[in-house]
Design a protein around this motif. Structure first.
Motif, PDB file in Angstrom:
ATOM      1  N   ALA A 307       0.827  -1.211   0.000  1.00 28.32           N
ATOM      2  CA  ALA A 307       0.000   0.000   0.000  1.00 28.32           C
ATOM      3  C   ALA A 307       0.860   1.260   0.000  1.00 28.32           C
ATOM      4  O   ALA A 307       0.487   2.279  -0.609  1.00 28.32           O
ATOM      5  CB  ALA A 307      -0.934  -0.011   1.205  1.00 28.32           C
ATOM      6  N   GLU A 308       2.017   1.196   0.660  1.00 26.08           N
ATOM      7  CA  GLU A 308       2.922   2.355   0.740  1.00 26.08           C
ATOM      8  C   GLU A 308       3.805   2.487  -0.501  1.00 26.08           C
ATOM      9  O   GLU A 308       4.544   3.474  -0.634  1.00 26.08           O
ATOM     10  CB  GLU A 308       3.812   2.225   1.977  1.00 26.08           C
ATOM     11  N   GLY A 309       3.762   1.500  -1.385  1.00 23.79           N
ATOM     12  CA  GLY A 309       4.598   1.535  -2.575  1.00 23.79           C
ATOM     13  C   GLY A 309       6.016   1.069  -2.345  1.00 23.79           C
ATOM     14  O   GLY A 309       6.854   1.162  -3.246  1.00 23.79           O
ATOM     15  N   LYS A 310       6.310   0.545  -1.151  1.00 25.60           N
ATOM     16  CA  LYS A 310       7.663   0.074  -0.852  1.00 25.60           C
ATOM     17  C   LYS A 310       7.924  -1.306  -1.452  1.00 25.60           C
ATOM     18  O   LYS A 310       9.085  -1.671  -1.694  1.00 25.60           O
ATOM     19  CB  LYS A 310       7.889   0.034   0.659  1.00 25.60           C
ATOM     20  N   VAL A 311       6.881  -2.080  -1.657  1.00 23.87           N
ATOM     21  CA  VAL A 311       6.971  -3.383  -2.308  1.00 23.87           C
ATOM     22  C   VAL A 311       5.975  -3.398  -3.463  1.00 23.87           C
ATOM     23  O   VAL A 311       4.787  -3.119  -3.265  1.00 23.87           O
ATOM     24  CB  VAL A 311       6.668  -4.535  -1.328  1.00 23.87           C
ATOM     25  N   LYS A 312       6.475  -3.688  -4.653  1.00 25.29           N
ATOM     26  CA  LYS A 312       5.620  -3.726  -5.834  1.00 25.29           C
ATOM     27  C   LYS A 312       5.452  -5.162  -6.317  1.00 25.29           C
ATOM     28  O   LYS A 312       6.437  -5.902  -6.419  1.00 25.29           O
ATOM     29  CB  LYS A 312       6.223  -2.864  -6.947  1.00 25.29           C
ATOM     30  N   PRO A 313       4.215  -5.565  -6.591  1.00 25.05           N
ATOM     31  CA  PRO A 313       4.000  -6.900  -7.160  1.00 25.05           C
ATOM     32  C   PRO A 313       4.693  -7.005  -8.512  1.00 25.05           C
ATOM     33  O   PRO A 313       4.719  -6.035  -9.278  1.00 25.05           O
ATOM     34  CB  PRO A 313       2.476  -6.986  -7.310  1.00 25.05           C
ATOM     35  N   ILE A 314       5.261  -8.158  -8.785  1.00 23.33           N
ATOM     36  CA  ILE A 314       5.993  -8.365 -10.029  1.00 23.33           C
ATOM     37  C   ILE A 314       5.277  -9.434 -10.850  1.00 23.33           C
ATOM     38  O   ILE A 314       5.212 -10.592 -10.452  1.00 23.33           O
ATOM     39  CB  ILE A 314       7.443  -8.809  -9.759  1.00 23.33           C
ATOM     40  N   VAL A 315       4.726  -9.032 -11.992  1.00 19.96           N
ATOM     41  CA  VAL A 315       4.001  -9.956 -12.861  1.00 19.96           C
ATOM     42  C   VAL A 315       4.835 -10.215 -14.109  1.00 19.96           C
ATOM     43  O   VAL A 315       5.190  -9.288 -14.842  1.00 19.96           O
ATOM     44  CB  VAL A 315       2.627  -9.378 -13.251  1.00 19.96           C
ATOM     45  N   ASP A 316       5.167 -11.466 -14.335  1.00 18.29           N
ATOM     46  CA  ASP A 316       5.927 -11.851 -15.525  1.00 18.29           C
ATOM     47  C   ASP A 316       5.033 -11.875 -16.758  1.00 18.29           C
ATOM     48  O   ASP A 316       5.368 -11.334 -17.802  1.00 18.29           O
ATOM     49  CB  ASP A 316       6.556 -13.233 -15.316  1.00 18.29           C
ATOM     50  N   SER A 317       3.866 -12.517 -16.625  1.00 15.91           N
ATOM     51  CA  SER A 317       2.985 -12.710 -17.770  1.00 15.91           C
ATOM     52  C   SER A 317       1.587 -13.043 -17.273  1.00 15.91           C
ATOM     53  O   SER A 317       1.407 -13.503 -16.141  1.00 15.91           O
ATOM     54  CB  SER A 317       3.510 -13.835 -18.677  1.00 15.91           C
ATOM     55  N   VAL A 318       0.590 -12.795 -18.142  1.00 10.90           N
ATOM     56  CA  VAL A 318      -0.806 -13.016 -17.784  1.00 10.90           C
ATOM     57  C   VAL A 318      -1.462 -13.876 -18.862  1.00 10.90           C
ATOM     58  O   VAL A 318      -1.305 -13.601 -20.066  1.00 10.90           O
ATOM     59  CB  VAL A 318      -1.570 -11.683 -17.646  1.00 10.90           C
ATOM     60  N   TYR A 319      -2.202 -14.893 -18.440  1.00  5.57           N
ATOM     61  CA  TYR A 319      -2.874 -15.819 -19.352  1.00  5.57           C
ATOM     62  C   TYR A 319      -4.365 -15.880 -19.034  1.00  5.57           C
ATOM     63  O   TYR A 319      -4.774 -15.674 -17.888  1.00  5.57           O
ATOM     64  CB  TYR A 319      -2.267 -17.227 -19.239  1.00  5.57           C
ATOM     65  N   SER A 320      -5.153 -16.180 -20.050  1.00  2.00           N
ATOM     66  CA  SER A 320      -6.582 -16.383 -19.834  1.00  2.00           C
ATOM     67  C   SER A 320      -6.805 -17.697 -19.097  1.00  2.00           C
ATOM     68  O   SER A 320      -5.930 -18.579 -19.056  1.00  2.00           O
ATOM     69  CB  SER A 320      -7.330 -16.410 -21.165  1.00  2.00           C
ATOM     70  N   PHE A 321      -7.983 -17.842 -18.521  1.00  3.53           N
ATOM     71  CA  PHE A 321      -8.315 -19.061 -17.779  1.00  3.53           C
ATOM     72  C   PHE A 321      -8.219 -20.286 -18.686  1.00  3.53           C
ATOM     73  O   PHE A 321      -7.715 -21.335 -18.277  1.00  3.53           O
ATOM     74  CB  PHE A 321      -9.730 -18.925 -17.219  1.00  3.53           C
ATOM     75  N   GLU A 322      -8.678 -20.140 -19.919  1.00  4.42           N
ATOM     76  CA  GLU A 322      -8.638 -21.259 -20.864  1.00  4.42           C
ATOM     77  C   GLU A 322      -7.215 -21.642 -21.241  1.00  4.42           C
ATOM     78  O   GLU A 322      -6.958 -22.781 -21.644  1.00  4.42           O
ATOM     79  CB  GLU A 322      -9.435 -20.912 -22.124  1.00  4.42           C
TER      80      GLU A 322
END
Length: 351
Positions: A307-322
């Motif tokens: 919430a404070e911006g000190k730790v940012k989530p890191i997403v490599d890639s996003v896929y659909s459910f299928e």
């Protein structure tokens, strides 16, 4: 919010690789009334973890009955608060621990699932469900490795081997948020990425054996904690650690990961780490293994950092459910920098 009777889910129907044992079912019953302490979640996104496919490969039927729904990390909306502190409509993220999945056969890879309310926290306003889905398991592993197991304190120094891995990426950010000096290793192509996470110094492990690089150029002061976040079966980083790990410092491992059932490698680890006495060349540093467990206070502290911006989530890639099987293919390359995420709800924004 109306709750359907039937949902779509990916279920594990055998033992083996995801491509062979995961089945996309469209007629899975939505869980009935959650038991006390649980909430029913409409799942927006799920993040994959190596433990998911490892259980698929090795767990016998007497350990976990099939079919079962796999995976732990998720983000979604509460649709049945069931008398907990949450209310219907709350956006939340968290995890379903493996023992719970084994008991209930109900993991995250479904449109609806039951989750212990204590394992969830609100999604911060600056975070999307897709980003939040991949926070919990990797960040809690990193947090507990550094501070609970390693005993890292503010203003101390830490070395993180595997800074581009999901656990390594969170470890860099968490250590910096706590006021520590961070050195991290990765391949040279990931230097910019690792530095962007906050690493003060970077070491390219591909140029020379890492233990030799560190021993030949020992830091001043030496590291207080060394986090091995790769799962190396080679013990060289530990056995040479007196050169770069401070007296009283701790070598923390996520656990050696042999390729298959490598008896010789496993025996070597057992000897070098646990059995070899000091007078026969044993290492005069503490070696500890991290096994993540649920701690509400850790989950809440990490959420505050996010919430404070000190730790940012890191997403490599996003896929659909299928395309869940394609997501596993990406994870199995071991080249993902950050979390591999599946959008269960196609209407959820990735930003």
């Amino acid at each position: 919010m109306s709750i359907p009777e039937i949902q779509q889910a990916w279920r594990v129907v055998g033992r083996g690789d995801p491509s062979k044992v995961l089945r996309f079912d469209r007629d899975v019953p939505v869980p009935k009334k959650p038991v006390k302490g649980e909430v029913l979640i409409k799942v927006h996104a799920v993040a994959l973890n190596p433990v998911g496919y490892k259980i698929m490969r090795v767990a016998p039927s007497f350990v976990i009955k099939r079919p079962y729904i796999s995976e732990s990390d998720l983000a979604g909306t509460v649709v049945d608060a069931n008398g907990t502190s949450f209310k219907e409509g709350d956006r939340v993220y968290g995890w379903i621990p493996v023992p719970t999945i084994i008991k209930t056969r109900m993991g995250a890879l479904a449109q609806y699932t039951r989750v212990p309310a204590n394992n969830l926290v609100p999604i911060p306003e600056n975070t999307s469900p897709v980003q939040a889905a991949g926070i919990t398991l990797a960040s809690m592993t990193a947090y507990q490795a550094l501070f609970d197991v390693g005993g890292l304190q503010p203003e101390q120094s830490v070395f993180i081997n595997g800074g581009s891995s999901a656990v390594g990426a969170f470890a860099i950010q968490l250590a910096k948020a706590a006021g520590c000096t961070v050195t991290a290793s990765a391949s040279g192509k990931n230097e910019e990425y690792v530095r962007s996470l906050g690493a003060d110094k970077f070491v390219d492990y591909t140029k020379a054996p890492l233990h030799e690089t560190l021993a030949n150029q020992p830091p001043t002061p030496k590291y207080h904690v060394f986090l091995e976040a790769v799962g190396l079966i080679d013990t060289s980083l530990y056995t040479n650690s007196e050169a770069y790990l401070a007296p009283g410092g701790t070598f923390v491992s996520l656990g050696p990961q042999p390729k298959g059932f490598d008896i010789a490698a496993i025996v070597k680890v057992a000897w070098k780490v646990f059995l070899q006495p000091r007078f026969l060349g044993g290492t005069n540093r503490s070696w500890k293994l991290v096994q993540v467990r649920h701690k509400r206070e850790d989950l809440e502290q990490i959420a505050r950092y996010v919430a404070e911006g000190k730790v940012k989530p890191i997403v490599d890639s996003v896929y659909s459910f299928e395309d869940t099987l394609k997501a596993y293919d990406r994870l199995l390359t071991s080249r993902a920098t950050g979390k591999v995420v599946i959008k269960v709800d196609p209407d959820v924004s990735t930003e």
